[in-house]
Scaffold this active site. Structure first.
Site, short mmCIF file in Angstrom:
data_model
loop_
_atom_site.label_atom_id
_atom_site.label_comp_id
_atom_site.label_asym_id
_atom_site.label_seq_id
_atom_site.Cartn_x
_atom_site.Cartn_y
_atom_site.Cartn_z
N ARG A 9 150.98 92.66 -18.02
CA ARG A 9 150.84 93.84 -19.06
C ARG A 9 149.90 94.93 -18.71
O ARG A 9 150.21 96.24 -18.89
CB ARG A 9 149.97 93.00 -20.28
CG ARG A 9 151.10 92.57 -21.27
CD ARG A 9 150.31 91.39 -22.25
NE ARG A 9 148.93 91.20 -21.72
CZ ARG A 9 147.83 91.74 -22.46
NH1 ARG A 9 148.00 92.45 -23.37
NH2 ARG A 9 146.78 91.60 -21.72
N THR A 10 148.74 94.48 -18.14
CA THR A 10 147.65 95.71 -17.94
C THR A 10 148.80 96.76 -16.73
O THR A 10 148.57 97.80 -16.73
CB THR A 10 146.57 95.42 -17.12
OG1 THR A 10 146.18 94.59 -18.32
CG2 THR A 10 145.74 96.28 -16.97
N LYS A 57 139.01 88.09 2.65
CA LYS A 57 139.75 89.10 1.62
C LYS A 57 138.93 90.33 1.87
O LYS A 57 139.57 91.50 1.73
CB LYS A 57 139.95 88.66 0.45
CG LYS A 57 138.72 88.29 -0.26
CD LYS A 57 138.73 87.34 -1.69
CE LYS A 57 137.53 86.79 -2.15
NZ LYS A 57 137.82 85.93 -3.44
#
Lengths: 323, 434
Positions: A67-68, A95
């Site tokens: 959605r975002t 990361k």
């Protein structure tokens, strides 16, 4: 390392949009007003303005989100920008290095703006600090820290329905501890002059020293939403049941689930909001979610206007600085 | 290089807390040992005279916790770079925790670290052996063998034992041989995935918190086991005021336990992580202002007998990530003395007491005859100019790790000479090796 607000350029205008923290009421109001001017575009046949033509915007998502990411993409396209979508899994152990390396690689492709979502609090700040000077960074959610565009679209929705923030009582219900949305909402509501912000939830889902965030804390839903103008329900993640934070979904719904009858405690004209996606029957009853006081779907469409506003403002100040 | 046999350090202000001396006196060194203080005997003919007029002469500093990263993490630092940085900082004795790779859990590893440091000659390195094999918290290390190989104490480094029964037996076994055990009191379940003090700043920044109880619960447990086993337990790196209060109470009740605190805990607080400053990412976390105040009081009244650097040099990449993903720790050797002197400037404690916390205090904790300028003691000496102002710049650091939140801080007091066993291992504006 600088602890000043890196979001603002030397002229005090928005360069990056990382958090509501440290932004003035004027800037927040400016974002809302700019978004207001964009709402008309979505109703036109040609849903585009050429503000960011020739710019490259990269959606850099280290956490999955449909959605975002989609609303950012739609917003960017309505501003005529080119959009790159990158979904990068954070499962790799190194990361940190990956993040910086990824950033350098994308910068080499002449990206003008990064829209970043990451599981670590502070990730958007980190990227903003390391990005090339002409690049803007928009935080699309970092850890439990901030989700400022979501908070601003919520403010937009509240302003549309209630006009002014002064005199309003707003209750945020549920898992505040793990919610970047709630943190940004609290800051935005307080900056915009809301009379009273209330947090409602069990103590296991409230941050330590919650009151230091500038809120009133309630452990009882009926008491907490009494006479409020706005009720914001937060999504309850299923994994909260495993970390001994809650006994069961059933007990949670009994205590904190919003139903029609409990909503009677709020003001007659109170609106009900939710950042989505909703868990029907866990934090909110379908009758309320689909009922007349729910503005949940409006939030989604306002989200596009807010993201257009923030992108054009940040890029505008960058373009100006480059001249 | 020819080593001077007899050295005279003249006209310095001798501060030797172990012997309650604070006076301007001459100090004589012969064959690596302190011969004496005061008027020169007629027959004393120095090969070298160090003019210490206007300078303070104190015992070489003893640091209870410094990671040297060798073996296993030489990309971060080596015994060579870090002992040289220690010499520059006036530190003559370093205790290195066992969490190297491989872990210091065999006599061979102890010998390797000691000999490497000895051959370099910048500082005395005293390895701390592993309390359990591979620090796994399950099987006891060969404690007596580690002790015989020269371990000054045993510890499970920053990996607190999860199993209380193993901890009890480890303390009992160590007590059998009079071995000191250094514990980092922390409940790993309460720590969970936290990376910052659970308080208003972490709440605002959305950083997973580590509650104070992660330390106080474990201190209570460790105190109970120390009492039952009568093991000589040392509490490493306290972070909370309540933990310090528990230790004070236990000491009043006659328990012979000791404690240290990292220098940065006496100057920084949770406020310093604002802006996600990864250089302030430390473990245990920086806590509240009242914790800092209570820790300062515990240092002043002696409940905390030693200030250590908790030196953890890192490569630049280790700090170049979003805050929760960065490695905790500060490259801290070169700020141990300056931060301790700053406590004097901030009137936390007197100069002699401050020096005691980094010399004879840690020596007593280790049961060593170091940290003293008494006749016959090893001539480990730190000479510093108490009036020199300077600012910390990473490019001036000798440590391979430049990870420090104190960049740009102004300090008063700068080391001019460091002597180890009567050899000059550091002299300002030169990098003379031994």
């Amino acid at each position: 390392m600088s602890k000043q607000n890196i979001q603002l350029g030397p002229d005090g205008r928005l360069r990056h949009f990382l958090t509501i923290d440290g932004l003035s009421r004027e800037i927040l109001t400016d974002i809302l007003d700019t978004a207001e001017s964009f709402t008309g575009i979505s109703e036109r046949t040609v849903k585009k303005v050429p503000l960011l033509r020739g710019k490259v915007i990269c959606n850099l998502f280290f956490e999955t989100s449909t959605r975002t990411r989609t609303t950012f993409e739609v917003a960017a396209k309505r501003l005529s920008a080119d959009v790159l979508n990158l979904n990068i899994s954070t499962s790799s152990t190194a990361k940190g290095e990956t993040l910086l390396d990824t950033l350098r690689n994308l910068e080499a492709m002449h990206v003008d703006m990064f829209v970043v979502r990451h599981a670590d609090s502070g990730a958007a700040h980190f990227i903003a600090r390391h990005a090339a000077p002409h690049v803007s960074v928009i935080n699309a959610g970092d850890g439990h820290h901030a989700h400022p565009t979501q908070a601003m679209l919520d403010m937009f929705t509240i302003r549309r329905h209630k006009g002014d923030f002064a005199g309003l009582r707003v209750a945020i219900v549920g898992d505040i501890l793990h919610s970047r949305v709630a943190r940004s909402q609290i800051l935005a509501l307080n900056t915009l002059g809301t009379s009273e912000v209330r947090l409602i939830g069990p103590r296991t889902l409230l941050p330590a020293d919650a009151r230091s965030l500038g809120v009133h804390v309630y452990y009882d839903l009926d008491e907490g939403i009494r006479d409020v103008d706005v009720v914001i329900m937060l999504r309850l993640q299923k994994e909260r049941m495993h970390g001994a934070l809650l006994p069961s979904e059933h007990e949670y719904f009994q205590l904190f689930g919003l139903t029609e009858s409990r909503l009677q405690h709020a003001k007659q004209d109170a609106i009900v909001m939710h950042p989505g996606p909703i868990n029907r029957g866990v934090e909110i009853d379908s009758q309320v979610a689909d009922g007349p006081r729910s503005v949940i779907l409006q939030q989604v469409s306002f989200g596009i206007a807010i993201r257009m506003a923030v992108m054009s403002m940040a890029m505008g100040s960058q373009t100006q600085a480059a001249k | 290089m020819h080593e001077p046999r007899a050295i005279l350090i003249s006209n310095g202000r001798i501060i030797d807390p172990a012997n309650r001396i604070d006076a301007v006196l001459d100090l004589r060194i012969v064959d690596g040992r302190i011969q004496g203080l005061g008027p020169l005997p007629a027959e004393f003919e120095p090969d070298l005279i160090i003019d210490a007029d206007g300078l303070i002469v104190c015992p070489g500093l003893i640091d209870l916790s410094a990671r040297l990263r060798e073996p296993g993490q030489e990309h971060k630092a080596t015994i060579q770079t870090e002992t040289r940085a220690a010499a520059k900082a006036g530190i003559t004795t370093l205790c290195c925790p066992p969490d190297t790779n491989p872990v210091i859990d065999t006599p061979a590893m102890v010998t390797l670290v000691k000999e490497r440091a000895h051959s370099l000659g910048f500082a005395r390195v005293l390895p701390i052996g592993a309390l359990t094999k591979s620090l796994d918290g399950e099987q006891l290390s060969e404690m007596a063998a580690l002790q015989n190989a020269g371990c000054i104490a045993l510890s499970n480094a920053d990996r607190p034992l999860a199993n209380t029964l193993v901890e009890r037996r480890a303390l009992e076994y160590a007590a059998t041989y009079g071995i000191r055990v250094m514990l980092r009191s922390e409940d790993r379940h309460l720590r969970n995935s936290g990376c910052a003090h659970e308080g208003p700043v972490a709440s605002r920044l959305g950083l997973p918190g580590i509650p104070e109880a992660a330390e106080t619960v474990a201190v209570a447990r460790d105190l109970a086991l120390a009492e039952q086993t009568r093991c000589r337990v040392h509490f490493r790196g306290l972070s909370s005021g309540r933990a310090a209060q528990s230790l004070a109470l236990a000491r009043q009740q006659g328990l012979s336990i000791t404690a240290d605190v990292a220098a940065h805990q006496l100057h920084l607080t949770e406020m310093d992580i604002d802006g996600f400053d990864s250089h302030c990412h430390v473990h245990p976390p920086l806590r509240s202002l009242s914790d800092r105040q209570a820790l300062r009081e515990a240092v002043a009244n002696g409940v905390i007998g030693a200030i250590c650097s908790d030196h953890q040099p890192h490569d630049a990449d280790a700090k170049e990530a979003p805050f929760p993903s960065t490695a905790p720790g500060i490259s801290a050797l070169e700020t141990l003395l300056p931060l301790t002197l700053r406590l004097v400037q901030e009137r936390v404690l007197g100069l002699s007491d401050a020096i005691a916390r980094i010399t004879c205090g840690p020596a007593q904790i280790l049961g060593l005859k170091l940290g003293s300028l008494g006749p016959g003691c090893s001539a480990d000496i730190c000479i510093f100019d108490p009036n020199r102002h300077w600012e910390l710049h990473p490019e001036h650091m000798y440590s391979a790790g430049h990870n420090t939140p104190f960049v740009g801080w102004e300090f008063t007091g700068l080391v001019t000479h460091t002597l180890l066993e009567g050899r000059i291992v550091y002299e300002e504006s030169s990098s003379r090796g031994p």
